[in-house]
Scaffold this active site. Structure first.
Site, PDB file in Angstrom:
ATOM      1  N   GLY A   1       0.810  -1.211   0.000  1.00  0.00           N
ATOM      2  CA  GLY A   1       0.000   0.000   0.000  1.00  0.00           C
ATOM      3  C   GLY A   1       0.843   1.260   0.000  1.00  0.00           C
TER       4      GLY A   1
ATOM      5  N   GLY B   1      -0.157   4.470   0.277  1.00  0.00           N
ATOM      6  CA  GLY B   1      -0.931   5.616   0.744  1.00  0.00           C
ATOM      7  C   GLY B   1      -0.155   6.415   1.774  1.00  0.00           C
ATOM      8  N   PHE B   2      -0.892   7.185   2.597  1.00  0.00           N
ATOM      9  CA  PHE B   2      -0.256   8.022   3.608  1.00  0.00           C
ATOM     10  C   PHE B   2       0.684   7.211   4.503  1.00  0.00           C
ATOM     11  CE2 PHE B   2      -4.165  10.767   3.109  1.00  0.00           C
ATOM     12  CZ  PHE B   2      -3.486  11.879   2.611  1.00  0.00           C
ATOM     13  N   GLY B   3       0.165   6.123   5.080  1.00  0.00           N
ATOM     14  CA  GLY B   3       0.936   5.350   6.036  1.00  0.00           C
ATOM     15  C   GLY B   3       2.109   4.625   5.404  1.00  0.00           C
TER      16      GLY B   3
ATOM     17  N   VAL C   1      -2.230  -8.260  -3.681  1.00  0.00           N
ATOM     18  CA  VAL C   1      -1.996  -9.414  -2.820  1.00  0.00           C
ATOM     19  C   VAL C   1      -3.174 -10.378  -2.921  1.00  0.00           C
ATOM     20  CG1 VAL C   1      -1.695 -10.187  -0.446  1.00  0.00           C
ATOM     21  CG2 VAL C   1      -0.549  -8.103  -1.227  1.00  0.00           C
TER      22      VAL C   1
ATOM     23  N   GLU D   1     -18.456  17.747   1.800  1.00  0.00           N
ATOM     24  CA  GLU D   1     -17.631  18.451   0.821  1.00  0.00           C
ATOM     25  C   GLU D   1     -18.127  18.208  -0.599  1.00  0.00           C
ATOM     26  OE1 GLU D   1     -13.589  18.474   3.579  1.00  0.00           O
ATOM     27  OE2 GLU D   1     -13.769  17.051   1.909  1.00  0.00           O
TER      28      GLU D   1
ATOM     29  N   ASP E   1      -6.014   2.993   7.949  1.00  0.00           N
ATOM     30  CA  ASP E   1      -7.429   2.623   8.019  1.00  0.00           C
ATOM     31  C   ASP E   1      -7.656   1.127   8.143  1.00  0.00           C
ATOM     32  OD1 ASP E   1      -7.953   5.289   7.772  1.00  0.00           O
ATOM     33  OD2 ASP E   1      -8.726   5.193   5.723  1.00  0.00           O
TER      34      ASP E   1
ATOM     35  N   GLN F   1      -3.605  11.521   9.331  1.00  0.00           N
ATOM     36  CA  GLN F   1      -2.585  11.679  10.359  1.00  0.00           C
ATOM     37  C   GLN F   1      -2.334  10.409  11.172  1.00  0.00           C
ATOM     38  OE1 GLN F   1      -0.184  13.794  11.389  1.00  0.00           O
ATOM     39  NE2 GLN F   1      -0.561  14.813   9.452  1.00  0.00           N
TER      40      GLN F   1
END
Length: 471
Positions: free
Chosen positions: A16, A18-20, A84, A172, A305, A319
C-alpha cells in the site's frame, strides 16, 4: 513461478502506497534494510481531494503521484505493481496476482479500505463511491453526461444527485455540487433551470460532521442549507435503485428519484483480507497491538485505516496513518539494529477540518480556537496543498483552486469525454433557443436520420451504462 527474494539485508515488504505506507518507507531511508513497496496502482492518490476531481475543479493528475518517483531520494526501495492474493505467515511470503511470490522478513499492511454498504440492497450495484481516481472520473463524466443530455432534450423531469453520508466526504461533495449548480451553471448551462436541479444530502444521524463541536456542526448545517442543499438528517437509506433511493425518516418512507447516488457512508476492509489469515475486528479491520503489530503474528504490522487496536481505536484519517507508519519504522529499525523498542504508539491529534465550499469551512486545530468561515477555509486549503506529494502537484492544485475559489472568474470545468447526445425529437436551434421542429419537418427528419440516429443513441446509452457499471 517468479519469486522476489530478500537479499542479505532484512527485507521489509510494504503493501500500500498511501499516507501510512509512504511515511514508513521514507522513515526507513537510512535503515539497513531493503524495501519493496507493493501497490495495485503505480500512483498514490490524495483521497481528501477526490471530490474536487469528481466536481471538475481539479485534474486527476493534480492529486496523484508516481510511486516509483520515491527512488529519486531513496535507493533502498523498489516498487512492485500487484495485488496481494494470499499470505503464508509460516514461510513469510506474499503471493501476488500474476503468480509472483514476495519473501519478507517484515511485512507492513497499509492497503487502506473501501466503501461499506452495510448490506443495503442495491447500494453496491447502483451507488458511486469516491475512494479511487477511476471512481471520481466516472462520477464526473456521468454528471456531465446527464447535463449535456438535459441541455439538448430539455428538463422534462427534475435532475437530482443524492449524496449518502454526512461526514467530511459527503459534506464536501454536496457543497461542491451545489456551488457548481448555483454559480457555474447559469453561465455554462443557460438552457437549464437550476431550480430543477437538486442536491440531497442524506445522513442517518442527527448531525452532519458529527465528530466536531456542536457549534461548528450547526454552522455547517446552516451553510449547507444556505447553498440550497436538501438536507435529510435522521434519515436512513433502505434501498438504492437505478433511478433513486428509498429513504426512511421517523417511520415514513419516501422514494427520491435521482440520476446519480454518491456513496460516502462508512468504510470497511476489502473482502480479500479475510483470506490472509489475520485477526479481524470491526469493519473487517486487522487487529493490532500497541506497536501496530498484528496480534499473534510476529513481524507483521498493519497501519492506517486497515488497522484497529480494540483497546485504543483511532479515527480513520491521514494523520493516524502517517504517525502509525513512522512508529512502525522505528520498531523495525530497533529490531534490525538490536536496539531498544520505542514506547507504545500514541496518536498525537493535530486536529481535523472540513470544508463546505468557497470561504466556508470548519476547523478544530490543536493550539488554535475553534474556527469557521474564511479562516478555517484558508487553513484547510493550505494544509491540503502542503500534504500533496510533489511540488508540481502543489503548484497545479494551488493554481486551480485559486482560480476557482479566490479569483472566482473562471467557469472552466475540467471535463472528460461524454456520450454523443441524440435529440429525442428533431430540434431547431434558432439564436439562443432550442425548439421542437414543426411536425412535418419532424417526420421528414426522422426518415432521413432514423437509422444513423438509432445507432448513435444506442452507442451513447451503452457508454452511460459502462460508466455506471464501472463505478
Amino acid at each position: 513461478m517468479a519469486q522476489v527474494r530478500a537479499s542479505y539485508r532484512p527485507h521489509v515488504v510494504v503493501v500500500g502506497g498511501g499516507f501510512g505506507g509512504l511515511a514508513l518507507v521514507r522513515k526507513l531511508k537510512r535503515a539497513d534494510v531493503d524495501i519493496t513497496l507493493i501497490d495495485r496502482h503505480t500512483y498514490n492518490t490524495f483521497q481528501p481531494l477526490l471530490y474536487q476531481v469528481a466536481t471538475a475543479s481539479l485534474n486527476p493528475g493534480d492529486i496523484t503521484w508516481f510511486l516509483r518517483a520515491i527512488r529519486s531520494k531513496q535507493d533502498n526501495v523498489r516498487f512492485l505493481k500487484g495485488t496481494v492474493v494470499e499470505m503464508d505467515h509460516q514461510e513469510k511470503s506474499v503471493l501476488l496476482d500474476g503468480n509472483i511470490t514476495v519473501k519478507y522478513d517484515y511485512l507492513v499492511l497499509a492497503n487502506g479500505v473501501t466503501a461499506n454498504y452495510f448490506g443495503i440492497p442495491g447500494a453496491e450495484e447502483f451507488a458511486m463511491p469516491l475512494y479511487r481516481r477511476s471512481q471520481a472520473l466516472a462520477l464526473r463524466d456521468l454528471i456531465f453526461a446527464n447535463l449535456e443530455n438535459a441541455a439538448v432534450n430539455g428538463q422534462d423531469r427534475d435532475l437530482r444527485v443524492v449524496v449518502v453520508g454526512g461526514g467530511a466526504t459527503g459534506v464536501e461533495t454536496a457543497g461542491a455540487l451545489a456551488e457548481m449548480r448555483n454559480l457555474d451553471m447559469p453561465t455554462t448551462y443557460p438552457e437549464l433551470d437550476k431550480k430543477r436541479i437538486h442536491i440531497s444530502l442524506v445522513e442517518m444521524g442527527e448531525h452532519v460532521l458529527a465528530p466536531f463541536h456542536p457549534k461548528l456542526r450547526e454552522y455547517a448545517r446552516k451553510e449547507l442549507i444556505k447553498r440550497g442543499i436538501d438536507l435529510r438528517l435522521k434519515t436512513a437509506v433502505k434501498e438504492v435503485r437505478r433511478d433513486g433511493v428509498l429513504i426512511e425518516n421517523d417511520g415514513n418512507e419516501e422514494f427520491l428519484t435521482a440520476g446519480i447516488v454518491v456513496w460516502a457512508s462508512g468504510v470497511a476492509a476489502h473482502g480479500i483480507v479475510k483470506d490472509w489469515g489475520l485477526p479481524q475486528g470491526r469493519g473487517g479491520r486487522i487487529e493490532v497491538d500497541e506497536h501496530q503489530q498484528v496480534r499473534g503474528i510476529p513481524d507483521v504490522f498493519a497501519i492506517g485505516d486497515i488497522s484497529v487496536n480494540p483497546d485504543s481505536p483511532l479515527p480513520q484519517l491521514g494523520q493516524p496513518a502517517i504517525q502509525g507508519g513512522k512508529h512502525v519504522a522505528k520498531v523495525i529499525s530497533a529490531k534490525v539494529s538490536g536496539g531498544k523498542l520505542p514506547k507504545a504508539f500514541k496518536y498525537f491529534d493535530k486536529g481535523t477540518m472540513a470544508t463546505i465550499g468557497r470561504a466556508s469551512a470548519i476547523a478544530e486545530v490543536r493550539g488554535l480556537p475553534r474556527l469557521k468561515g474564511f479562516p478555517a477555509w484558508f487553513i484547510w486549503v493550505t494544509v491540503h496543498v502542503a500534504l500533496l506529494l510533489g511540488n508540481r502537484n502543489r503548484f497545479a492544485t494551488m493554481t486551480n483552486l485559486s482560480l476557482k475559489y479566490l479569483l472566482w472568474r473562471s467557469h472552466n470545468a475540467i471535463v472528460g469525454e461524454t456520450p454523443y447526445v441524440i435529440a429525442h425529437e428533431p430540434k431547431i436551434v434558432s439564436g439562443a433557443n432550442v425548439e421542437p421542429a414543426p411536425k412535418k419537418s419532424a417526420r421528414s427528419g426522422r426518415k432521413s436520420i432514423s437509422k444513423k440516429a438509432q445507432v448513435r443513441k444506442a452507442a451513447a446509452q451503452q457508454t452511460i451504462d459502462e460508466i455506471e457499471s464501472d463505478s
